[in-house]
Design a protein around this motif. Structure first.
Motif, PDB file in Angstrom:
ATOM      1  N   ASN A  62      -1.648   5.579   4.804  1.00 11.45           N
ATOM      2  CA  ASN A  62      -0.235   5.410   4.492  1.00 11.45           C
ATOM      3  C   ASN A  62       0.573   6.535   5.130  1.00 11.45           C
ATOM      4  O   ASN A  62       0.040   7.573   5.477  1.00 11.45           O
ATOM      5  N   TRP A  72      -8.210   7.862   0.857  1.00 10.61           N
ATOM      6  CA  TRP A  72      -7.600   6.863   1.728  1.00 10.61           C
ATOM      7  C   TRP A  72      -6.185   7.250   2.145  1.00 10.61           C
ATOM      8  O   TRP A  72      -5.464   6.446   2.715  1.00 10.61           O
ATOM      9  N   SER A  82       0.826  -1.202   0.000  1.00  7.91           N
ATOM     10  CA  SER A  82       0.000   0.000   0.000  1.00  7.91           C
ATOM     11  C   SER A  82       0.865   1.258   0.000  1.00  7.91           C
ATOM     12  O   SER A  82       0.572   2.225  -0.706  1.00  7.91           O
ATOM     13  N   HIS A  83       1.932   1.244   0.775  1.00 11.80           N
ATOM     14  CA  HIS A  83       2.847   2.381   0.796  1.00 11.80           C
ATOM     15  C   HIS A  83       3.501   2.566  -0.573  1.00 11.80           C
ATOM     16  O   HIS A  83       3.643   3.690  -1.054  1.00 11.80           O
TER      17      HIS A  83
END
Length: 154
Positions: free
Chosen positions: A88, A84, A23-24
């Motif tokens: 992160n 979102w 995700s990062h």
């Protein structure tokens, strides 16, 4: 004399940690692509205005390609672009924008003949398949699930 020392660590993340790392890495790509889209749109707008004979002093203002300017703009619109984003590290987005600023500077310097080495092309959008999955955290250790996720296998 200054000595620079580096260490390489092998990661052994759990499935959940691997998803968080992915995700990062995706956040890096999103920030890079968003910034590149902004730059390309600005350049296209200015070129279109020139084709209509609009004088340079009346063109749409040029977009700054500095990391600072890109990050400032990102922080203004991140809620719309990536709702979102808070999932992160802010460093992931900064990493993508830094890479974009560096790529644009390398391209510009290459075009002006002030960069050594082969001619650099204009930066391209990153895709999940083509882009290297990497992220740089410059503010210290990142923790996931309340504990350090970096596992050293020496």
């Amino acid at each position: 004399m200054r000595v620079v020392q580096a260490y390489r660590f092998a990661l052994d993340p759990t499935t959940r940690q691997a998803a968080a790392l992915a995700s990062h890495c995706g956040a890096v790509r999103v920030a890079f692509n968003w910034g590149l889209a902004q730059v390309k749109a600005n350049l296209a707008q200015r070129e279109a205005e020139r084709s209509y004979g609009i004088p340079d002093d009346q063109l749409t203002p040029a977009l700054s390609w500095s990391m600072y300017s890109l990050r400032k703009r990102w922080n203004q619109v991140k809620h719309e672009i990536a709702p979102w984003w808070a999932g992160n590290s802010k460093e992931a987005y900064a990493c993508g924008l830094t890479r974009l600023a560096d790529a644009l500077a390398n391209w510009r310097d290459s075009q002006q003949g002030t960069r050594k080495g082969p001619t650099m092309g204009f930066p391209r959008f990153k895709t999940k398949r083509r882009a290297a999955r990497s992220v740089r955290f410059t503010t210290g250790t990142i923790r996931l699930d309340g504990h350090t996720t970096w596992c050293c296998r020496c």
